[in-house]
Design a protein around this motif. Structure first.
Motif, PDB file in Angstrom:
ATOM      1  N   PHE A 194     100.919  10.357  50.238  1.00  0.00           N
ATOM      2  CA  PHE A 194     100.976  11.716  50.763  1.00  0.00           C
ATOM      3  C   PHE A 194     101.783  12.610  49.824  1.00  0.00           C
ATOM      4  O   PHE A 194     101.314  13.646  49.392  1.00  0.00           O
ATOM      5  N   GLY A 195     102.989  12.226  49.471  1.00  0.00           N
ATOM      6  CA  GLY A 195     103.763  13.046  48.543  1.00  0.00           C
ATOM      7  C   GLY A 195     104.326  14.272  49.227  1.00  0.00           C
ATOM      8  O   GLY A 195     104.080  14.548  50.394  1.00  0.00           O
ATOM      9  N   GLY A 196     105.100  15.059  48.482  1.00  0.00           N
ATOM     10  CA  GLY A 196     105.755  16.226  49.050  1.00  0.00           C
ATOM     11  C   GLY A 196     104.830  17.421  49.153  1.00  0.00           C
ATOM     12  O   GLY A 196     103.619  17.338  48.965  1.00  0.00           O
ATOM     13  N   VAL A 197     105.420  18.562  49.466  1.00  0.00           N
ATOM     14  CA  VAL A 197     104.656  19.806  49.642  1.00  0.00           C
ATOM     15  C   VAL A 197     104.080  20.233  48.301  1.00  0.00           C
ATOM     16  O   VAL A 197     104.760  20.811  47.467  1.00  0.00           O
ATOM     17  N   GLY A 198     102.839  19.938  48.055  1.00  0.00           N
ATOM     18  CA  GLY A 198     102.170  20.406  46.851  1.00  0.00           C
ATOM     19  C   GLY A 198     102.250  19.467  45.678  1.00  0.00           C
ATOM     20  O   GLY A 198     101.222  19.001  45.165  1.00  0.00           O
ATOM     21  N   ALA A 199     103.449  19.155  45.221  1.00  0.00           N
ATOM     22  CA  ALA A 199     103.607  18.355  44.007  1.00  0.00           C
ATOM     23  C   ALA A 199     102.995  16.969  44.167  1.00  0.00           C
ATOM     24  O   ALA A 199     102.336  16.452  43.259  1.00  0.00           O
ATOM     25  N   GLY A 200     103.192  16.349  45.320  1.00  0.00           N
ATOM     26  CA  GLY A 200     102.619  15.029  45.545  1.00  0.00           C
ATOM     27  C   GLY A 200     101.106  15.052  45.573  1.00  0.00           C
ATOM     28  O   GLY A 200     100.447  14.154  45.049  1.00  0.00           O
ATOM     29  N   PHE A 201     100.534  16.109  46.163  1.00  0.00           N
ATOM     30  CA  PHE A 201      99.082  16.167  46.234  1.00  0.00           C
ATOM     31  C   PHE A 201      98.465  16.426  44.862  1.00  0.00           C
ATOM     32  O   PHE A 201      97.344  15.980  44.591  1.00  0.00           O
ATOM     33  N   ILE A 202      99.172  17.131  43.996  1.00  0.00           N
ATOM     34  CA  ILE A 202      98.692  17.288  42.617  1.00  0.00           C
ATOM     35  C   ILE A 202      98.597  15.923  41.948  1.00  0.00           C
ATOM     36  O   ILE A 202      97.642  15.630  41.223  1.00  0.00           O
ATOM     37  N   ASN A 203      99.575  15.054  42.211  1.00  0.00           N
ATOM     38  CA  ASN A 203      99.526  13.690  41.662  1.00  0.00           C
ATOM     39  C   ASN A 203      98.340  12.918  42.238  1.00  0.00           C
ATOM     40  O   ASN A 203      97.706  12.125  41.534  1.00  0.00           O
ATOM     41  N   VAL A 204      98.062  13.129  43.518  1.00  0.00           N
ATOM     42  CA  VAL A 204      96.906  12.479  44.146  1.00  0.00           C
ATOM     43  C   VAL A 204      95.625  12.870  43.415  1.00  0.00           C
ATOM     44  O   VAL A 204      94.790  12.019  43.064  1.00  0.00           O
ATOM     45  N   LEU A 205      95.458  14.164  43.158  1.00  0.00           N
ATOM     46  CA  LEU A 205      94.263  14.634  42.464  1.00  0.00           C
ATOM     47  C   LEU A 205      94.220  14.132  41.022  1.00  0.00           C
ATOM     48  O   LEU A 205      93.136  13.864  40.488  1.00  0.00           O
ATOM     49  N   MET A 206      95.404  13.992  40.408  1.00  0.00           N
ATOM     50  CA  MET A 206      95.445  13.455  39.051  1.00  0.00           C
ATOM     51  C   MET A 206      94.913  12.021  39.029  1.00  0.00           C
ATOM     52  O   MET A 206      94.088  11.659  38.174  1.00  0.00           O
ATOM     53  N   TYR A 207      95.345  11.198  39.988  1.00  0.00           N
ATOM     54  CA  TYR A 207      94.848   9.819  40.059  1.00  0.00           C
ATOM     55  C   TYR A 207      93.371   9.788  40.416  1.00  0.00           C
ATOM     56  O   TYR A 207      92.628   8.902  39.968  1.00  0.00           O
ATOM     57  N   ALA A 208      92.909  10.745  41.223  1.00  0.00           N
ATOM     58  CA  ALA A 208      91.489  10.810  41.550  1.00  0.00           C
ATOM     59  C   ALA A 208      90.655  11.080  40.300  1.00  0.00           C
ATOM     60  O   ALA A 208      89.605  10.465  40.084  1.00  0.00           O
ATOM     61  N   ILE A 209      91.148  11.992  39.450  1.00  0.00           N
ATOM     62  CA  ILE A 209      90.427  12.303  38.205  1.00  0.00           C
ATOM     63  C   ILE A 209      90.446  11.093  37.267  1.00  0.00           C
ATOM     64  O   ILE A 209      89.446  10.784  36.612  1.00  0.00           O
TER      65      ILE A 209
END
Length: 556
Positions: free
Chosen positions: A371-386
């Protein structure tokens, strides 16, 4: 049975709130007129007029520059407040000025949404510093992260990135401020203090004089949890009864910590026009969260085998460092929630967790995708998705595509650099600390290594929790963690905005029968495999030398 029910209620409430919150956030950051304008437009118009803010779209460079320069200015302002708080009003307890390196560390810590505290909350800051500097940053720091995440999502969707200052203001006025305002009254009703009076002086039965700290805690606590900030008004954080009075406040704090992180996948799905992909990412992260929670609960309920052999802890598990009010289950759940959401608040001392329980908390921060924090964690999620899409494309000999955009060499180079900076910021400073400053580490052997590594992991992941016992209020720790927090926050902001700008400029590729779909179970498996293989294996050797080795040396 009751323990399982309490966990179920917490997670069910988070699940019920995630989707409507995500849909609301998608509406907030849609620049067209919406129903929320009549509620918040009156507040935003004078702010836009005073700041000369227009809704003009920025390039990725302009957006990144706006983020960094505005954050630097705010960091400087709060640094000045910390250095001169003794001469400023609202200091009834007479707290002195902060030492320069500690003020440097604290200013960067709260501006980067880390909230790492090398001071004890109630004795380190005046009420003025707490309200004007700390709470100010507790709004602007998560709003900055959320704005960057929204800009990144717009880029993936092939849209203009938007305007940072518009996104920042909307995040504060339409999301953080209303929820924090309401929840502040709820926490006050539950028994959290809200006063500007000085510490209460109590005379004990033995004739001693005791100072009981208090202050404007209710307004502090709500944004502390909602914004994934985590810094405590008191040194003991949410183990302190004034900051976490009872089971209801404990439940509400965990819900607030998870609220925006769990909602962002749904926001993403709406904004990119593929709600199913958002749900796939949500389910994938939820699976990681449940795995981490299960491991932590098992470890903490099992306790220390050496003490179990002596008849201690057998029934209740590892109660060391835990509040009796919350027990093992709620303490374990809170520790997983706070590190999975990159909040950093604690209702138990993480240094006293079992080695495997500590492994879970540090792994959450190393992965920074549960899940990650507000915003920064989700950017990491999308990075791993790419990354997952790219690796899948390589395996079948096809140029990878994500949301209809080709992922090319330049994009992957930026992602690779972003991926590598995180372990560099953790492992290199840890080695330096163990070599040059071993006297600041209170525990010998494997636990001592984990203690130092946890501090830099928490700093790099912008979490802020710590293995307390570390002698961290020294020039070395203040300066080194300050640098790690700054680079860990803003390096990825620049690189990921550059990727967003690159993808936004590309023409969409028509979908064919050979296109790798990113909204099904197969992609969920690829995503989870990428996180665990690429992310976890990066840190596996260090974890073997720390918590895993410590666990293996515990003897019954």
């Amino acid at each position: 049975m009751f323990a399982a029910l309490s966990i179920g209620i917490t997670l069910l409430l988070v699940l019920l709130l995630a989707k409507p919150t995500g849909l609301y956030m998608a509406q907030v950051f849609h620049y067209e007129s919406s129903r929320s304008d009549k509620w918040f437009g009156w507040l935003e118009k004078p702010i836009f007029a005073l700041g000369g803010i227009r809704r003009d779209n920025q390039t990725w460079k302009q957006y990144a520059l706006s983020v960094i320069l505005s954050n630097l200015v705010m960091t400087l302002l709060v640094y000045i407040v910390f250095r001169f708080q003794n001469f400023l009003p609202l200091n009834p307890n007479g707290i002195g000025n902060m030492e320069p390196t500690l003020a440097f560390n604290t200013a960067i810590s709260f501006m980067t949404n880390t909230n790492l505290q090398h001071y004890s909350g109630e004795s380190g800051l005046s009420y003025f510093s707490q309200m004007i500097a700390i709470v100010f940053m507790m709004f602007t720091a998560p709003a900055t992260a959320l704005a960057v995440a929204i800009a990144f999502i717009r880029g993936l969707a092939g849209k203009p990135l938007g305007n940072f200052f518009v996104d920042l203001v909307r995040a504060i006025t339409r999301i953080f401020l209303p929820v924090a305002f309401v929840m502040a009254f709820v926490f006050i009703a539950l028994g959290v203090p809200q006063t500007l009076e000085p510490n209460t002086v109590a005379h004990t039965m033995t004739g001693e004089v005791q100072q009981i700290a208090r202050g404007p805690v209710g307004s502090f606590l709500s944004i502390k949890e909602l914004g994934n900030n985590g810094g405590g008004f008191f040194g003991a954080n949410s183990t302190q009864p004034f900051e976490n009075p009872n089971a209801i406040s404990n439940l509400l704090q965990m819900i607030l910590m998870l609220l925006l992180g769990t909602a962002l996948p749904f926001t993403y799905g709406i904004m990119v026009g593929n709600a199913k992909q958002g749900r796939v990412l949500f389910v994938s992260m939820a699976m990681l969260f449940l795995i981490m929670l299960g491991i932590s609960l098992s470890a903490e309920h099992s306790g220390n085998p050496a003490l179990n052999a002596m008849g201690i802890q057998h029934d209740q598990g590892n109660m060391e460092g835990k509040e009796v009010r919350f027990g093992v289950t709620q303490s374990s759940l809170y520790s997983v929630v706070t590190t999975a959401s990159e909040t950093g608040a604690v209702n138990t001392m993480h240094d006293t967790l079992t080695p495997i329980g500590g492994l879970v908390t540090i792994s959450n921060m190393m992965l920074n995708t549960v899940f990650g924090g507000v915003g920064a964690g989700f950017i990491n999620v999308l990075m791993y998705a790419i990354i997952g899409v790219f690796l899948s494309g390589l395996m079948v000999g096809r140029t990878p595509e994500f949301l209809g955009k080709k992922i090319e060499g330049r994009d992957m180079k930026l992602i690779a650099v972003t991926l590598l900076i995180h372990p560099f910021l953790i492992l290199i400073p840890t080695a330096l600390a163990l070599f040059a400053y071993p006297e600041t580490i209170s525990n010998p052997g494997f636990h001592g290594l984990t203690q130092a590594m946890y501090e830099f992991t928490s700093s790099a992941a912008n979490n802020g929790s710590g293995f307390e016992g570390l002698g961290d209020n020294t020039p070395f720790w203040n300066i080194s963690t300050g640098i790690v927090m700054f680079i860990g926050r803003y390096f990825s902001v620049v690189t990921m905005l550059a990727i967003a700008g690159s993808l936004a400029a590309k023409k969409p590729v028509p979908e064919t029968s050979g296109t790798f779909r990113t909204d099904n179970g197969l992609f969920a498996g690829v995503f989870l495999g990428t996180v665990l293989i690429v992310g976890a294996l990066t840190f596996f050797p260090a974890l073997v030398l720390g918590p895993i080795a410590e666990q293996l040396t515990l003897k019954p």
